[in-house]
Design a protein around this motif. Sequence first.
Motif, short mmCIF file in Angstrom:
data_model
loop_
_atom_site.label_atom_id
_atom_site.label_comp_id
_atom_site.label_asym_id
_atom_site.label_seq_id
_atom_site.Cartn_x
_atom_site.Cartn_y
_atom_site.Cartn_z
N GLN A 105 -17.61 16.01 59.37
CA GLN A 105 -16.83 14.89 58.89
C GLN A 105 -16.85 14.80 57.36
N THR A 136 -11.00 15.02 56.19
CA THR A 136 -9.59 14.71 55.95
C THR A 136 -8.71 15.25 57.08
N GLN A 163 -7.15 10.23 61.48
CA GLN A 163 -7.66 10.78 60.22
C GLN A 163 -6.83 11.96 59.75
N THR A 169 -3.56 10.60 58.16
CA THR A 169 -3.73 9.81 56.93
C THR A 169 -4.56 10.56 55.90
N CYS A 170 -4.82 11.84 56.16
CA CYS A 170 -5.68 12.67 55.29
C CYS A 170 -7.05 12.02 55.11
N GLY A 171 -7.58 11.51 56.22
CA GLY A 171 -8.91 10.90 56.18
C GLY A 171 -8.94 9.65 55.34
N TRP A 215 -12.09 7.22 53.89
CA TRP A 215 -12.44 6.98 55.28
C TRP A 215 -13.31 8.11 55.80
N ALA A 216 -12.98 9.34 55.49
CA ALA A 216 -13.73 10.50 55.96
C ALA A 216 -15.15 10.49 55.39
N LEU A 248 -7.23 9.17 52.64
CA LEU A 248 -7.29 9.74 51.28
C LEU A 248 -8.73 10.13 50.91
N GLY A 249 -9.49 10.52 51.91
CA GLY A 249 -10.85 11.00 51.68
C GLY A 249 -11.91 9.93 51.76
#
Length: 152
Positions: free
Chosen positions: A96, A101, A118, A121-123, A128-129, A125-126
Amino acid sequence: MTEQPQQPQQPPQPGYGYPNAGQQQPYPGQAGPYGYPQGGQQQAGYQQQGYPQGGYPPPGAVPPGTYTGDPNAPYGYDPYGRPLSDKSKIIAGILQLFLGTFGVGRFYIGHVGMGLAQLFTCGGLGIWALIDGIILLTSNDKTDAQGRILRG
């Protein structure tokens, strides 16, 4: 003269010169004032279950009503008796952090819906990831898609 009706006699109340007023003595075999049996009598807990004299179970015996777990859980149990997953929280957290992402950590543990969110939404924008990876690594109660606790 008219006679006045007599009032019924009230039992003595505690705190009015009668230190033990209002306290009833327990029946034989009943618990005393502190929860212990009276007169050295043994309560019938393990004795009724067929354990030897003294009322203690033999070593290694499982007391009646004890949950012994799911015999079909293939990877064992955590200290609270919950079944463990075949997935590792360390691997999920690292996936993760580095590939979050794309939702790879969530796909690994079987949460496909979260992984797709994820991915699209590309995580987040990084952000969340990154947060999700840290939570996967530090949390002790994360589960896989079947509800089993991730191994450490």
